[in-house]
Design a protein around this motif. Sequence first.
Motif, PDB file in Angstrom:
ATOM      1  N   ALA A 268       0.818  -1.214   0.000  1.00  0.00           N
ATOM      2  CA  ALA A 268       0.000   0.000   0.000  1.00  0.00           C
ATOM      3  C   ALA A 268       0.850   1.261   0.000  1.00  0.00           C
ATOM      4  N   GLY A 269       2.049   1.201   0.615  1.00  0.00           N
ATOM      5  CA  GLY A 269       2.906   2.377   0.621  1.00  0.00           C
ATOM      6  C   GLY A 269       3.272   2.831  -0.775  1.00  0.00           C
ATOM      7  N   GLY A 270       3.459   1.871  -1.688  1.00  0.00           N
ATOM      8  CA  GLY A 270       3.753   2.219  -3.069  1.00  0.00           C
ATOM      9  C   GLY A 270       2.503   2.528  -3.866  1.00  0.00           C
ATOM     10  N   PHE A 271       1.475   1.685  -3.718  1.00  0.00           N
ATOM     11  CA  PHE A 271       0.250   1.846  -4.514  1.00  0.00           C
ATOM     12  C   PHE A 271      -0.448   3.173  -4.222  1.00  0.00           C
ATOM     13  N   LEU A 272      -0.604   3.512  -2.933  1.00  0.00           N
ATOM     14  CA  LEU A 272      -1.313   4.742  -2.586  1.00  0.00           C
ATOM     15  C   LEU A 272      -0.520   5.977  -3.007  1.00  0.00           C
ATOM     16  N   ALA A 273       0.816   5.919  -2.915  1.00  0.00           N
ATOM     17  CA  ALA A 273       1.627   7.040  -3.372  1.00  0.00           C
ATOM     18  C   ALA A 273       1.478   7.228  -4.881  1.00  0.00           C
ATOM     19  N   GLU A 274       1.467   6.125  -5.637  1.00  0.00           N
ATOM     20  CA  GLU A 274       1.268   6.225  -7.081  1.00  0.00           C
ATOM     21  C   GLU A 274      -0.122   6.777  -7.412  1.00  0.00           C
ATOM     22  N   THR A 275      -1.118   6.389  -6.621  1.00  0.00           N
ATOM     23  CA  THR A 275      -2.475   6.889  -6.847  1.00  0.00           C
ATOM     24  C   THR A 275      -2.551   8.386  -6.585  1.00  0.00           C
ATOM     25  N   LEU A 276      -1.931   8.838  -5.480  1.00  0.00           N
ATOM     26  CA  LEU A 276      -1.913  10.276  -5.184  1.00  0.00           C
ATOM     27  C   LEU A 276      -1.203  11.042  -6.297  1.00  0.00           C
ATOM     28  N   LYS A 277      -0.137  10.493  -6.819  1.00  0.00           N
ATOM     29  CA  LYS A 277       0.590  11.149  -7.911  1.00  0.00           C
ATOM     30  C   LYS A 277      -0.317  11.293  -9.138  1.00  0.00           C
ATOM     31  N   ARG A 278      -1.073  10.260  -9.445  1.00  0.00           N
ATOM     32  CA  ARG A 278      -1.989  10.335 -10.594  1.00  0.00           C
ATOM     33  C   ARG A 278      -3.071  11.390 -10.375  1.00  0.00           C
ATOM     34  N   VAL A 279      -3.535  11.516  -9.137  1.00  0.00           N
ATOM     35  CA  VAL A 279      -4.566  12.509  -8.831  1.00  0.00           C
ATOM     36  C   VAL A 279      -4.027  13.924  -9.004  1.00  0.00           C
ATOM     37  N   LEU A 280      -2.792  14.157  -8.549  1.00  0.00           N
ATOM     38  CA  LEU A 280      -2.248  15.518  -8.540  1.00  0.00           C
ATOM     39  C   LEU A 280      -1.551  15.893  -9.837  1.00  0.00           C
ATOM     40  N   ASP A 281      -1.117  14.910 -10.613  1.00  0.00           N
ATOM     41  CA  ASP A 281      -0.365  15.214 -11.833  1.00  0.00           C
ATOM     42  C   ASP A 281      -1.168  16.043 -12.832  1.00  0.00           C
ATOM     43  N   SER A 282      -2.474  15.932 -12.802  1.00  0.00           N
ATOM     44  CA  SER A 282      -3.305  16.661 -13.764  1.00  0.00           C
ATOM     45  C   SER A 282      -3.556  18.110 -13.350  1.00  0.00           C
ATOM     46  N   ARG A 283      -3.033  18.501 -12.181  1.00  0.00           N
ATOM     47  CA  ARG A 283      -3.290  19.853 -11.675  1.00  0.00           C
ATOM     48  C   ARG A 283      -1.996  20.654 -11.726  1.00  0.00           C
ATOM     49  N   PRO A 284      -1.997  21.795 -12.413  1.00  0.00           N
ATOM     50  CA  PRO A 284      -0.760  22.559 -12.644  1.00  0.00           C
ATOM     51  C   PRO A 284      -0.102  23.068 -11.365  1.00  0.00           C
ATOM     52  N   GLU A 285      -0.872  23.262 -10.306  1.00  0.00           N
ATOM     53  CA  GLU A 285      -0.267  23.772  -9.065  1.00  0.00           C
ATOM     54  C   GLU A 285       0.622  22.753  -8.383  1.00  0.00           C
ATOM     55  N   PHE A 286       0.646  21.521  -8.932  1.00  0.00           N
ATOM     56  CA  PHE A 286       1.501  20.484  -8.363  1.00  0.00           C
ATOM     57  C   PHE A 286       2.583  20.025  -9.339  1.00  0.00           C
ATOM     58  N   ASP A 287       2.839  20.826 -10.372  1.00  0.00           N
ATOM     59  CA  ASP A 287       3.865  20.454 -11.340  1.00  0.00           C
ATOM     60  C   ASP A 287       5.258  20.419 -10.720  1.00  0.00           C
ATOM     61  N   HIS A 288       5.456  21.146  -9.636  1.00  0.00           N
ATOM     62  CA  HIS A 288       6.790  21.238  -9.032  1.00  0.00           C
ATOM     63  C   HIS A 288       7.066  20.114  -8.032  1.00  0.00           C
ATOM     64  N   VAL A 289       6.114  19.212  -7.832  1.00  0.00           N
ATOM     65  CA  VAL A 289       6.274  18.156  -6.835  1.00  0.00           C
ATOM     66  C   VAL A 289       7.123  17.021  -7.412  1.00  0.00           C
ATOM     67  N   GLU A 290       8.150  16.611  -6.657  1.00  0.00           N
ATOM     68  CA  GLU A 290       8.946  15.437  -7.000  1.00  0.00           C
ATOM     69  C   GLU A 290       8.479  14.251  -6.155  1.00  0.00           C
ATOM     70  N   TRP A 291       8.541  13.060  -6.742  1.00  0.00           N
ATOM     71  CA  TRP A 291       8.000  11.878  -6.089  1.00  0.00           C
ATOM     72  C   TRP A 291       9.082  10.833  -5.861  1.00  0.00           C
ATOM     73  N   THR A 292       9.153  10.319  -4.645  1.00  0.00           N
ATOM     74  CA  THR A 292      10.018   9.182  -4.325  1.00  0.00           C
ATOM     75  C   THR A 292       9.117   8.029  -3.932  1.00  0.00           C
ATOM     76  N   ILE A 293       8.922   7.097  -4.861  1.00  0.00           N
ATOM     77  CA  ILE A 293       8.016   5.964  -4.655  1.00  0.00           C
ATOM     78  C   ILE A 293       8.799   4.688  -4.915  1.00  0.00           C
ATOM     79  N   PRO A 294       9.003   3.849  -3.921  1.00  0.00           N
ATOM     80  CA  PRO A 294       9.802   2.637  -4.129  1.00  0.00           C
ATOM     81  C   PRO A 294       9.045   1.582  -4.926  1.00  0.00           C
ATOM     82  N   HIS A 295       9.808   0.734  -5.595  1.00  0.00           N
ATOM     83  CA  HIS A 295       9.231  -0.463  -6.222  1.00  0.00           C
ATOM     84  C   HIS A 295       9.185  -1.576  -5.171  1.00  0.00           C
ATOM     85  N   ASP A 296      10.338  -2.177  -4.882  1.00  0.00           N
ATOM     86  CA  ASP A 296      10.387  -3.163  -3.800  1.00  0.00           C
ATOM     87  C   ASP A 296      11.502  -2.834  -2.801  1.00  0.00           C
TER      88      ASP A 296
END
Length: 407
Positions: A268-296
């Motif tokens: 869930a730590g990876g899946f939920l972070a990826e989901t939040l990224k998908r939610v925010l990526d479409s909004r320009p006010e979050f273009d400056h956000v960098e993401w650190t999401i592990p695989h395994d």
Amino acid sequence: MGALAEMIAEDEHETPPPPQATVSATKGSIDVTSDGATINNVVVDAPVNGDWTNVFKLFNLDADLFEVVDDTVRMSTWQQSKGTDDGGRDTVQLWSYSARFKRRIKARLSDAEVEMRRRELRDWVPPVVVKSADTRRPVAAVINLADIQGGKSEGGGVAATQQRLLDGLVNVQAWLNRMGEHHNITELVLVNNGDPMEGCAGNYAAQLFTVELNTRGQMNFVLDIWEKYACQLFPQFDKAQFVSVLCNHGELGRMGSNKNQTSDSDNAGGFLAETLKRVLDSRPEFDHVEWTIPHDQMNVYPTAAGVPMGFCHGHKVSGNDANGFTKWLDGQVRGDLNAHQAKVWVTAHRHNFQSWDLGSCSVFQCPSLDGGSKWFRDSTGKYSNSGILAFLVGEHFQLGWSDMAFL
């Protein structure tokens, strides 16, 4: 003969001072302890005559730090054949010394110097610092959301957990406002330190019968909370990061077991972070956000304001204190150089705040945001306070961090 002539004559017959030991030695040893030193059979080519300076120089030690213990000096002398430059033979006199020494007591400050220090202390005033946002070094604020365990019934359940998180966001904002008066905060790092949701089974016997939300409900609860924090905090800063780790309560392949049925990446730590990224990526006010999401990967290594950091949930760390973490970190650096290069380490999982200094890095163990454990309190009488760990990182301070707060 006049008086002046008599004095000159006496000077001419005055006995010359004895030669001092040189660094020309053939053998010898020294045993140094916290109390003193013992010289064993040191051979020199001139008598010591009370001055041990050159003897201690043989061992790169300062003779002024030591003095002879009582009557412990033992010495011997002999002649030894030596070849000359013209091919002949000559004899030299050698000396061997053994002795015990104690360390000299350091001189105490005089009363006059003590009074001078006190006067300097009384007269000292802090320098006037002119604050300027243009000249202050940029720093990053790190906000750690650890062990929310959304869906858990203990400690007031979901309603109380939600209220703690909203109160925490208010406290975070107030802390950021205070820090902004004294620091040039240009970046915000929001961290999921693990166990954002409780899970429904596999962690303990009664879990299935005590959770207030099913898996889908828990995931939505976490996303709602994370989005609220992101929308409130990220737009305030020029730079932003979201950092996530993998965790034990987030293992998605349990199927009633206490082990993952798939792989560490199914979390869930990876899946939920990826989901939040998908939610925010479409909004320009979050273009400056960098993401650190592990695989395994169990450890992640973001850098903020020039400071390399390390994050893990902590369920792979054996032991509950600095000794356990140190042993774990020593093992990590065998195959992961990033583990040693991190100047700040942050972990969670233990549901209580701790911090320690390892020299090469500072370590923070986050408090939890859940409602506690009735079983643990009933069994031991112990409990920990819920809260959010926040601190600044940057090159503004030698440790790489400052202004830690429990919010």
